[in-house]
Design a protein around this motif. Structure first.
Motif, PDB file in Angstrom:
ATOM      1  N   THR A 175       0.866  -1.183   0.000  1.00  0.00           N
ATOM      2  CA  THR A 175       0.000   0.000   0.000  1.00  0.00           C
ATOM      3  C   THR A 175       0.902   1.231   0.000  1.00  0.00           C
ATOM      4  N   PRO A 189      -1.513   6.382  -6.563  1.00  0.00           N
ATOM      5  CA  PRO A 189      -1.787   5.455  -7.672  1.00  0.00           C
ATOM      6  C   PRO A 189      -0.702   5.524  -8.746  1.00  0.00           C
ATOM      7  N   GLY A 190      -0.657   4.453  -9.548  1.00  0.00           N
ATOM      8  CA  GLY A 190       0.211   4.443 -10.732  1.00  0.00           C
ATOM      9  C   GLY A 190       1.692   4.345 -10.443  1.00  0.00           C
ATOM     10  N   ASP A 211       4.034  -4.416 -11.649  1.00  0.00           N
ATOM     11  CA  ASP A 211       2.670  -3.862 -11.656  1.00  0.00           C
ATOM     12  C   ASP A 211       2.652  -2.477 -11.005  1.00  0.00           C
ATOM     13  N   HIS A 212       1.632  -1.721 -11.381  1.00  0.00           N
ATOM     14  CA  HIS A 212       1.499  -0.378 -10.811  1.00  0.00           C
ATOM     15  C   HIS A 212       0.378  -0.345  -9.800  1.00  0.00           C
ATOM     16  N   THR A 213       0.447   0.572  -8.871  1.00  0.00           N
ATOM     17  CA  THR A 213      -0.606   0.661  -7.857  1.00  0.00           C
ATOM     18  C   THR A 213      -1.917   1.106  -8.504  1.00  0.00           C
ATOM     19  N   ASN A 214      -3.018   0.625  -7.893  1.00  0.00           N
ATOM     20  CA  ASN A 214      -4.329   1.019  -8.400  1.00  0.00           C
ATOM     21  C   ASN A 214      -4.763   2.333  -7.737  1.00  0.00           C
ATOM     22  N   GLN A 215      -6.007   2.686  -7.912  1.00  0.00           N
ATOM     23  CA  GLN A 215      -6.508   3.951  -7.369  1.00  0.00           C
ATOM     24  C   GLN A 215      -6.420   4.004  -5.857  1.00  0.00           C
ATOM     25  N   GLU A 216      -6.509   2.826  -5.219  1.00  0.00           N
ATOM     26  CA  GLU A 216      -6.384   2.797  -3.743  1.00  0.00           C
ATOM     27  C   GLU A 216      -4.922   2.798  -3.308  1.00  0.00           C
ATOM     28  N   ARG A 218      -2.835   0.475  -4.104  1.00  0.00           N
ATOM     29  CA  ARG A 218      -2.447  -0.887  -3.757  1.00  0.00           C
ATOM     30  C   ARG A 218      -1.952  -1.664  -4.965  1.00  0.00           C
ATOM     31  N   VAL A 219      -1.076  -2.542  -4.717  1.00  0.00           N
ATOM     32  CA  VAL A 219      -0.647  -3.470  -5.758  1.00  0.00           C
ATOM     33  C   VAL A 219      -0.297  -4.782  -5.051  1.00  0.00           C
TER      34      VAL A 219
END
Lengths: 314, 447
Positions: A175, A189-190, A211-216, A218-219
């Motif tokens: 996170t 994010p991102g 991978d990239h983090t999402n809007q929350e 998180r990845v």
């Protein structure tokens, strides 16, 4: 059939050997973009000291003592970092070569952190200054005043990375948060995050892709279940931002029991010819004491018998 | 050789002569004190050299990282080799029922015991920290030839001592009777040793059985002592030591050294102790033949040991063999092989060479060669390590023994002579009762 296989193996070995040697003789080309990368770590006596200790740990065994030219006699010989040839490179070139390795030079991409690599480069640069200054004093004032860690981030603020392990599906979730201008902690994010498992030499990436983090913010990544852990199955996991130049550096680590427990066979505890006396092969111990017992026993028997000479006639 | 039993009167007469002849040197030994003084002098000088070595460490020797085994180890191998003769004469020849060895068995046993005891001390001289000797026993590895070596050397000393002492039991009784005026402390030794010997048949039975058991027991132990010594070398991968025949090669070489040593001692005792009625030309003739035999076997092993690798000349062996055959060690090597082994054993084939005086000098040559050979086995090999050290000091590249090493080599030889001198002073060098027995003296009066 078998001999064909042998021939094939021998040829491929020969081929790879020529490849390695051939590689070594070709000049080491560094892509122009990498060549011009600047050292993002600010130089300070502490950094140079750190670089020196890292140099001793990771580099000295082959490159030798800088300035003494006493590196290992490999072909090609590892360049003395204090030499003009070595110092003639840009920082970016040095970094690239440490990062990727070639031939006998190992790849350090995942072995030591980028910051540490830059520290080593600072140390190597200090050698040059030392020799030209002549006094042995490291001259810092000729360097740019501020080359502090590039903390380029989403809003100029440092990102925080928190790593969590979920036992139910053996997955990891990172996170990423950031403190915005209002002082609130919000998701980031991102941001590309790379996950690794620590190994003896270097770090093992858990996934091929980043991978990239999402809007929350998180990845996640799931850990394969067949990785060998320590004796209890413990894995030392860590995650870090994959592009620290762009997003700033952040990392977190966690220990989780999600690997296969390794059965450690301590070969020094096995009965071997080369082991300690306590683990000598049984047949040797038996032969030794058996022979000793027979010989000394016989001698004892002989002495006891001879003593009977002293017995008076009945 | 059938023994004619003598009548009682003849027996007494014969025994009296034998006793007189054989015990005379114990009380009439011209120059004994001077000789002891000379040996003690060597001990004082040697003791001082050892003190220097203890104080300053093994740096006072020429041993360095390449040649970490030097003359001391060569001495050790030589001493172990020479000690094997006890087993060869009294066991191998004795069990083969060869009669003529009777007057020389004790000489062989004395030599064996003296060399075996000093072999143990010589190896301590090679230790930089002799105070750690106990660690060999406390932490020794059963897999290492070193632990086996110290074990088997001490075992061999014990058996040799027993084999020397047992035949002394009847002789001690004879000395008590014949020489009652010896100093008190000396008489105490015979009192302890004679065990109430009364020449009773069952006493003969016991002693003969005991000697027979020991004669058999000592064969494997003696083979073990020198085979294990050879394994100290052969258990490594070094070119020149990495040989499958090192065990028998060492053992056969040991017999050469031992027989030569016995011939020298025979000569000395025959003339100095006036024993020419007992140690006769016949015995020299026989020992000369034995020396030819053991030398021939040893030459055969030498052929295998040097010329099989020399035919192949593998890289590492070639370095070593070139140095031996034509290089740095060539003169010493060929002198040892030709002058000290081939020529003496060839000359001894001829009967007219097998006379005491010529045999004395040929044996001296053989014995010198035997010592040089050990040196050549130990030292040159180490000058060619598989993994040469970088930038080594110049002193690593050669090995020339220092004065301290030479002194501490002379010391154990003096020690051997001292032990032999003391035994020869305390006891007759030829077994009185066995000679009397052989001459047909009535057994029951030998007490």
């Amino acid at each position: 059939m078998k001999s064909n296989l042998k021939l094939f193996l021998a040829l491929s070995l020969l081929w790879s050997a020529t490849l390695v040697m051939g590689q070594a003789t070709v000049p080491w080309q560094v892509p122009a973009a990498k060549k011009s990368v600047k050292n993002p770590v600010a130089v300070s006596p502490a950094v140079i000291e750190k670089g020196k200790s890292l140099y001793i740990t990771h580099c000295k065994s082959c490159h030798g003592d800088p300035g003494k030219g006493n590196g290992l006699p490999l072909v090609p010989k590892p360049t003395d970092p204090a030499s003009d040839k070595y110092q003639g490179q840009t920082d970016g070139e040095m970094f690239f070569k440490i990062q990727t390795g070639r031939g006998a030079m190992p790849k350090f991409a995942e072995v030591i952190s980028d910051n540490d690599k830059w520290s080593i480069i600072h140390f190597v640069r200090s050698l040059k200054k030392k020799s030209s200054a002549g006094a042995g004093e490291i001259i810092l004032d000729t360097l740019p005043a501020d080359l502090s860690v590039a903390s380029a981030s989403l809003s100029g603020q440092p990102i925080t990375l928190k790593l969590k392990y979920r036992d139910s599906d053996t997955s990891l979730i990172a996170t990423l948060t950031i403190v915005n201008e209002e002082g609130e902690t919000v998701p980031a994010p991102g941001v590309p995050v790379a996950f690794f498992i620590r190994r003896y030499f270097g770090n093992l990436p858990i996934s091929e892709e980043v991978d990239h983090t999402n809007q929350e913010g998180r990845v996640g990544v799931s850990i394969p279940r067949n990785l060998p852990g320590d004796t209890s199955g413990m894995l030392h996991i860590f995650a870090r931002i994959a592009e620290p130049d762009k997003f700033g550096a952040a990392s977190d680590s966690i220990d989780a029991i999600c690997g296969k427990p390794s059965v450690m066979v301590n070969i020094t505890e096995e009965r071997t010819l080369w082991g300690r006396s306590r683990v000598a092969p049984l047949y040797i111990i038996i032969t030794f004491f058996g022979a000793l017992l027979i010989v000394w026993g016989t001698m004892g028997y002989v002495v006891m018998n001879v003593m009977k000479i002293a017995k008076k006639e009945a | 050789m059938s023994v004619n039993k003598l009548s009682t009167e003849e027996s007494y007469k014969s025994l009296d002569k034998i006793e007189t002849d054989l015990l005379r040197p114990m009380t009439h030994h011209k120059g004994f004190e001077l000789w002891i003084l000379f040996l003690i002098l060597i001990f004082i000088v040697g003791g001082y050299a050892y003190f220097i070595q203890l104080r300053d460490g093994l740096g006072v020797t020429a041993m360095r990282d390449y040649s970490s085994w030097g003359m001391y180890i060569g001495n050790f191998v030589f001493f172990v080799a020479a000690s094997l003769i006890g087993m060869f004469i009294s066991s191998v020849l004795g069990l083969l029922k060869i009669k003529w060895i009777t007057p020389i068995t004790r000489i062989a046993e004395m030599i064996a015991l003296a060399f075996a005891m000093w072999a143990g001390i010589v190896i301590v001289i090679d230790m930089g920290r002799p105070d750690r000797l106990l660690n060999v026993f406390l932490h020794g590895r059963f897999q290492s030839p070193i632990l086996w070596d110290v074990t088997v050397v001490s075992t061999y000393v014990a058996i040799s001592l027993l084999l020397l002492l047992l035949p002394l039991i009847p002789d001690a009784a004879i000395i008590r009777r014949r020489l009652p005026n010896l100093p008190k402390w000396q008489m105490k030794i015979y009192d302890l040793l004679y065990l109430g010997w009364e020449a009773r048949p069952e006493q003969y039975r016991i002693i003969k059985k005991a000697m027979r058991i020991l004669a058999i027991l000592i064969i494997p132990v003696a083979l073990a002592i020198h085979t294990v010594t050879s394994w100290l070398f052969a258990a490594t991968l070094r070119a020149g030591w990495d040989s499958a025949i090192f065990g028998p090669y060492f053992v056969s070489g040991a017999f050469v050294a031992g027989v030569a040593a016995v011939i020298i001692a025979m000569y000395f005792f025959r003339y100095n102790y006036k024993l020419s009625d007992y140690i006769t030309d016949f015995h020299f003739n026989r020992m000369g033949q034995v020396l030819v035999l053991v030398s021939a076997i040893y030459i055969y092993f030498n052929l295998n040991e040097y010329f099989v690798p020399a035919y192949k000349m593998r890289t590492a062996e070639k370095l070593h063999l070139d140095e031996m055959f034509t290089g740095h060690w060539a003169i010493l090597y060929w002198f040892t092989q030709i002058a000290c082994l081939a020529i003496p054993s060839f000359l001894l084939i001829f009967k007219r060479m097998r006379r005491p005086f010529t045999m004395l000098w040929l044996s001296v040559l053989v014995l010198i060669g035997a010592w040089l050979k050990r040196f050549l086995i130990v030292v040159p090999v180490q000058q060619h390590p598989y993994l040469p050290i970088q930038n080594v000091p110049e002193s690593f590249h050669h090995y020339i023994p220092t004065g301290i090493e030479i002194t501490l080599t002379i010391l154990p030889f003096a020690g051997v002579l001292l032990i032999i001198t003391i035994i020869a002073k305390l006891f007759p060098v030829i077994s009185v009762w066995e000679i009397a027995h052989e001459k047909g003296v009535d057994e029951s009066i030998i007490k």
